[in-house]
Design a protein around this motif. Structure first.
Motif, PDB file in Angstrom:
ATOM      1  N   PRO A  50       0.800  -1.229   0.000  1.00 55.52           N
ATOM      2  CA  PRO A  50       0.000   0.000   0.000  1.00 55.52           C
ATOM      3  C   PRO A  50       0.830   1.275   0.000  1.00 55.52           C
ATOM      4  CG  PRO A  50      -0.907  -1.585   1.535  1.00 55.52           C
ATOM      5  CD  PRO A  50       0.389  -2.156   1.064  1.00 55.52           C
ATOM      6  N   GLY A  51       1.979   1.250   0.660  1.00 58.03           N
ATOM      7  CA  GLY A  51       2.802   2.458   0.768  1.00 58.03           C
ATOM      8  C   GLY A  51       3.237   3.028  -0.566  1.00 58.03           C
ATOM      9  N   ILE A  52       3.269   2.198  -1.597  1.00 54.96           N
ATOM     10  CA  ILE A  52       3.653   2.678  -2.939  1.00 54.96           C
ATOM     11  C   ILE A  52       2.650   3.723  -3.412  1.00 54.96           C
ATOM     12  CG2 ILE A  52       3.972   1.993  -5.362  1.00 54.96           C
ATOM     13  CD1 ILE A  52       4.516  -0.884  -4.343  1.00 54.96           C
ATOM     14  N   TYR A  53       1.389   3.519  -3.042  1.00 53.62           N
ATOM     15  CA  TYR A  53       0.304   4.330  -3.608  1.00 53.62           C
ATOM     16  C   TYR A  53      -0.214   5.404  -2.652  1.00 53.62           C
ATOM     17  CZ  TYR A  53       0.503   0.178  -6.500  1.00 53.62           C
ATOM     18  OH  TYR A  53       0.961  -0.842  -7.291  1.00 53.62           O
ATOM     19  N   MET A  54       0.282   5.413  -1.419  1.00 50.05           N
ATOM     20  CA  MET A  54      -0.259   6.367  -0.436  1.00 50.05           C
ATOM     21  C   MET A  54       0.200   7.793  -0.738  1.00 50.05           C
ATOM     22  SD  MET A  54       0.107   4.100   3.034  1.00 50.05           S
ATOM     23  CE  MET A  54      -0.566   5.285   4.170  1.00 50.05           C
ATOM     24  N   GLU A  55      -0.752   8.713  -0.725  1.00 49.78           N
ATOM     25  CA  GLU A  55      -0.462  10.128  -0.995  1.00 49.78           C
ATOM     26  C   GLU A  55       0.481  10.688   0.059  1.00 49.78           C
ATOM     27  OE1 GLU A  55      -1.484  12.624  -3.209  1.00 49.78           O
ATOM     28  OE2 GLU A  55      -2.118  10.977  -4.514  1.00 49.78           O
ATOM     29  N   GLY A  56       1.464  11.452  -0.399  1.00 50.39           N
ATOM     30  CA  GLY A  56       2.326  12.176   0.537  1.00 50.39           C
ATOM     31  C   GLY A  56       3.365  11.309   1.228  1.00 50.39           C
ATOM     32  N   MET A  57       3.508  10.082   0.818  1.00 50.50           N
ATOM     33  CA  MET A  57       4.509   9.219   1.452  1.00 50.50           C
ATOM     34  C   MET A  57       5.749   9.097   0.546  1.00 50.50           C
ATOM     35  SD  MET A  57       3.563   8.459   4.432  1.00 50.50           S
ATOM     36  CE  MET A  57       2.295   9.521   5.031  1.00 50.50           C
ATOM     37  N   ALA A  58       5.825   8.047  -0.284  1.00 45.72           N
ATOM     38  CA  ALA A  58       6.985   7.932  -1.177  1.00 45.72           C
ATOM     39  C   ALA A  58       6.746   8.782  -2.424  1.00 45.72           C
ATOM     40  CB  ALA A  58       7.193   6.481  -1.559  1.00 45.72           C
ATOM     41  N   ASP A  59       7.763   9.582  -2.794  1.00 41.06           N
ATOM     42  CA  ASP A  59       7.631  10.393  -4.007  1.00 41.06           C
ATOM     43  C   ASP A  59       7.777   9.516  -5.245  1.00 41.06           C
ATOM     44  OD1 ASP A  59       7.409  13.071  -2.820  1.00 41.06           O
ATOM     45  OD2 ASP A  59       9.377  12.589  -1.997  1.00 41.06           O
ATOM     46  N   LYS A  60       8.568   8.472  -5.111  1.00 40.11           N
ATOM     47  CA  LYS A  60       8.742   7.526  -6.209  1.00 40.11           C
ATOM     48  C   LYS A  60       9.139   6.187  -5.585  1.00 40.11           C
ATOM     49  CE  LYS A  60      11.265   6.953 -10.553  1.00 40.11           C
ATOM     50  NZ  LYS A  60      10.179   6.572 -11.447  1.00 40.11           N
ATOM     51  N   THR A  61       8.714   5.105  -6.218  1.00 41.71           N
ATOM     52  CA  THR A  61       9.048   3.793  -5.652  1.00 41.71           C
ATOM     53  C   THR A  61       9.689   2.897  -6.704  1.00 41.71           C
ATOM     54  OG1 THR A  61       7.192   3.940  -4.112  1.00 41.71           O
ATOM     55  CG2 THR A  61       8.101   1.761  -4.461  1.00 41.71           C
ATOM     56  N   TYR A  62      10.670   2.141  -6.257  1.00 44.91           N
ATOM     57  CA  TYR A  62      11.314   1.144  -7.114  1.00 44.91           C
ATOM     58  C   TYR A  62      11.184  -0.215  -6.447  1.00 44.91           C
ATOM     59  CZ  TYR A  62      13.708   5.058  -9.390  1.00 44.91           C
ATOM     60  OH  TYR A  62      14.000   6.212 -10.065  1.00 44.91           O
ATOM     61  N   GLN A  63      10.945  -1.231  -7.252  1.00 46.67           N
ATOM     62  CA  GLN A  63      10.962  -2.579  -6.676  1.00 46.67           C
ATOM     63  C   GLN A  63      12.410  -3.041  -6.565  1.00 46.67           C
ATOM     64  OE1 GLN A  63       8.001  -5.052  -8.827  1.00 46.67           O
ATOM     65  NE2 GLN A  63       6.912  -4.847  -6.891  1.00 46.67           N
ATOM     66  N   GLN A 339      -1.820   2.733 -12.647  1.00 42.71           N
ATOM     67  CA  GLN A 339      -0.781   2.929 -11.634  1.00 42.71           C
ATOM     68  C   GLN A 339      -0.200   1.584 -11.206  1.00 42.71           C
ATOM     69  OE1 GLN A 339      -3.448   5.624  -9.182  1.00 42.71           O
ATOM     70  NE2 GLN A 339      -1.456   6.055  -8.287  1.00 42.71           N
ATOM     71  N   PHE A 340      -1.121   0.647 -10.975  1.00 42.91           N
ATOM     72  CA  PHE A 340      -0.685  -0.687 -10.566  1.00 42.91           C
ATOM     73  C   PHE A 340       0.149  -1.336 -11.666  1.00 42.91           C
ATOM     74  CE2 PHE A 340      -1.688  -5.297 -10.730  1.00 42.91           C
ATOM     75  CZ  PHE A 340      -0.937  -5.685  -9.637  1.00 42.91           C
ATOM     76  N   GLN A 341      -0.316  -1.154 -12.896  1.00 41.38           N
ATOM     77  CA  GLN A 341       0.358  -1.731 -14.051  1.00 41.38           C
ATOM     78  C   GLN A 341       1.789  -1.197 -14.165  1.00 41.38           C
ATOM     79  OE1 GLN A 341      -1.680  -0.707 -17.625  1.00 41.38           O
ATOM     80  NE2 GLN A 341      -1.764  -2.816 -18.303  1.00 41.38           N
ATOM     81  N   GLN A 342       1.923   0.101 -13.931  1.00 41.36           N
ATOM     82  CA  GLN A 342       3.235   0.760 -14.010  1.00 41.36           C
ATOM     83  C   GLN A 342       4.223   0.088 -13.052  1.00 41.36           C
ATOM     84  OE1 GLN A 342       4.196   3.286 -15.940  1.00 41.36           O
ATOM     85  NE2 GLN A 342       6.186   3.637 -14.960  1.00 41.36           N
ATOM     86  N   VAL A 343       3.760  -0.140 -11.831  1.00 46.10           N
ATOM     87  CA  VAL A 343       4.627  -0.756 -10.815  1.00 46.10           C
ATOM     88  C   VAL A 343       4.871  -2.218 -11.169  1.00 46.10           C
ATOM     89  CG1 VAL A 343       4.822  -1.362  -8.366  1.00 46.10           C
ATOM     90  CG2 VAL A 343       3.745   0.793  -9.023  1.00 46.10           C
ATOM     91  N   SER A 344       3.800  -2.870 -11.531  1.00 51.24           N
ATOM     92  CA  SER A 344       3.885  -4.302 -11.781  1.00 51.24           C
ATOM     93  C   SER A 344       4.745  -4.622 -13.004  1.00 51.24           C
ATOM     94  CB  SER A 344       2.456  -4.818 -11.990  1.00 51.24           C
ATOM     95  OG  SER A 344       2.458  -6.195 -12.058  1.00 51.24           O
ATOM     96  N   PHE A 346       6.899  -2.378 -14.787  1.00 50.11           N
ATOM     97  CA  PHE A 346       8.206  -1.711 -14.908  1.00 50.11           C
ATOM     98  C   PHE A 346       9.012  -1.684 -13.604  1.00 50.11           C
ATOM     99  CE2 PHE A 346       5.350   0.157 -18.099  1.00 50.11           C
ATOM    100  CZ  PHE A 346       6.021  -0.247 -19.241  1.00 50.11           C
ATOM    101  N   GLY A 347       8.390  -2.086 -12.502  1.00 50.72           N
ATOM    102  CA  GLY A 347       9.130  -2.129 -11.232  1.00 50.72           C
ATOM    103  C   GLY A 347       9.406  -0.749 -10.663  1.00 50.72           C
ATOM    104  N   GLU A 348       8.744   0.265 -11.187  1.00 50.44           N
ATOM    105  CA  GLU A 348       8.880   1.612 -10.623  1.00 50.44           C
ATOM    106  C   GLU A 348       7.661   2.434 -11.027  1.00 50.44           C
ATOM    107  OE1 GLU A 348      11.913   4.098 -13.081  1.00 50.44           O
ATOM    108  OE2 GLU A 348      12.659   2.050 -13.139  1.00 50.44           O
ATOM    109  N   ASN A 349       7.428   3.501 -10.282  1.00 51.22           N
ATOM    110  CA  ASN A 349       6.297   4.354 -10.676  1.00 51.22           C
ATOM    111  C   ASN A 349       6.699   5.818 -10.657  1.00 51.22           C
ATOM    112  OD1 ASN A 349       6.486   4.926  -7.973  1.00 51.22           O
ATOM    113  ND2 ASN A 349       4.319   4.737  -7.564  1.00 51.22           N
TER     114      ASN A 349
END
Lengths: 349, 82
Positions: A50-63, A339-344, A346-349
């Motif tokens: 969930p933290g990948i998608y939470m507003e105001g938490m991570a500015d960008k996420t990488y797997q 959004q989910f597809q992007q992470v799933s 490409f491993g980053e969003n």
């Protein structure tokens, strides 16, 4: 007025689920800090953390690769991320990944990434497998335990420790067992999930208390905040808790830090018996998921860790608010499948 | 016997023990007893206060107070050294 220095902090443990990783709480603490302008990089293992998608938490996420892929795979991935992000400080938050990060920390430093982690020796000494020996040597109260590799050892331990028996996984989870059959079942379940060995521990009755603390690596305690769980999930996790006033608990954390010269955050899981003896049940080598309570109580441990990782001197906190309560909640976020597809994909969003 | 000094008591009689995180709601009579203890009154003074305030037989009052004090002790709220 001076402009705040911009820093980039990478954080793992974004799985803010019913048995949460500490990442989101750590990010909140770091963001609450006053000295820096912070850019947060989330490091995730699963696309649905969930933290990948939470507003105001991570500015960008990488797997990043699972710990079982080894430190080389992790290093390769971090080199890729570092080229783009210029991370200043990295805070790993899972027991299972810590060994790789500790091993890589000199290389990470060469890449410009600071960590603030215990040494491999400190990490090993407090491991569940070595806990009894470590605590006995340093005069801490500790339940008797035995590390086992086969269920054939269970009947002997029943005789030695009596019921209930606590059967614990190598990294996470524990079962309280009232019969040999329950203990065998727990053994197999934990073996399948976390591998061998399994730790069997004597059951201690009392009040469960947790202490979140931060050591500076020279034996000085920067912060220590004790908490009692007020609401516990079926997985044994705190869903609510309150800060306590008890100098003996703070002193216990201080003694641990003095003895080990612990560098970084950690959590002491303590069972205080009716006669007041604090038995150390477990030592988690990273911040707990409830670490934001320390911020709420006036001791921002994640912020202090970032400062120390950047080489700043941090004055030890000397007080915190007693009777501060945290209550966790669940919340359904709505995101677009893209959004989910992007992470799933490409491993980053 | 005294309540531990750091026991927090609200006006409505809500008790919080900061040493172990226990909290309790109390009824009006218990709230009175706790307030009296907080003010440093001894058992005899508390009994006198309650006897004057409530319509109660003396033996009943004595038994109830003894029971309540034991409860406070069981919940680690009384400082035996106080």
């Amino acid at each position: 007025m001076d402009k705040k220095r911009k820093i980039t902090v990478a954080v793992t443990g974004l799985n803010a689920v019913d048995s949460p990783g500490p990442g989101i709480a750590v990010i909140r603490g770091v963001r609450d800090g006053k000295d820096y302008e912070v850019h947060i990089i989330g490091l995730s293992y699963e696309s649905l953390e969930p933290g990948i998608y939470m507003e105001g938490m991570a500015d960008k996420t990488y797997q990043i690769p699972y710990p079982s892929a080894g430190s080389e795979a992790l290093l390769n991935r971090l080199e890729y991320i570092q080229e783009k992000e210029k991370i200043d400080v990295l805070i790993p938050n899972f027991d299972a990944e810590l060994y790789n990060f500790i091993k890589l920390s000199p290389k990470l430093r060469e890449m410009g990434i600071e960590t603030f982690l215990p040494t491999a020796e400190q990490f090993e000494a407090r491991d569940k497998v070595n806990l009894f020996a470590f605590c006995s040597k340093n005069n801490f109260y500790v339940p008797r335990d035995k590390t086992i590799y086969s269920t054939s050892e269970l009947p002997g331990l029943v005789k030695e420790f009596g019921y209930p028996l606590v059967v614990k996984g190598k990294y996470y989870e524990a079962s309280i067992c009232q019969t040999l059959e329950q203990a065998q079942k727990a053994f197999h379940k934990l073996e399948a999930k976390w591998g061998l060995p399994i730790i069997v521990q004597e059951f201690i009755t009392g009040t469960e208390i947790n202490i979140a603390a931060l050591g500076d690596g020279t034996g000085t305690t920067i912060s220590a905040v004790p908490m009692r769980k007020l609401f516990i999930t079926d997985k044994g996790k705190a869903w609510a808790g309150v800060t306590l006033e008890d100098q003996s608990l703070v002193d216990l954390a201080k003694k641990f830090i003095k003895v080990t010269k612990w560098k970084g955050g950690f959590e002491l899981e303590v069972m205080r018996t009716v006669d007041g003896k604090p038995y150390i049940m477990e030592i988690n080598p990273r911040f707990p998921a409830w670490i934001y309570l320390t911020v709420g109580a006036g001791q921002n441990q994640p912020e202090a860790l970032v400062k120390m990782a950047l080489g700043q001197k941090v004055k030890p906190y000397d007080k915190y608010e007693v009777g501060k309560v945290f209550i966790r909640y669940s919340w359904d976020m709505i995101i677009d499948i893209a959004q989910f597809q992007q992470v799933s994909a490409f491993g980053e969003n | 016997m005294k309540l531990y000094a750091n026991i927090a008591v609200s006006e409505s009689g809500y008790l919080f023990n900061p040493m172990n995180g226990d909290s309790f709601s109390t009824n009006p009579v218990a709230t009175d007893i706790i307030q009296q203890l907080k003010e440093g009154k001894n058992i005899e003074e508390i009994k006198k206060f309650l006897f004057a305030k409530y319509d109660v037989e003396k033996p009943t009052l004595e038994r109830d107070i003894d029971e309540f004090m034991n409860e406070l002790k069981d919940y680690y709220l009384l400082d035996n050294n106080g």
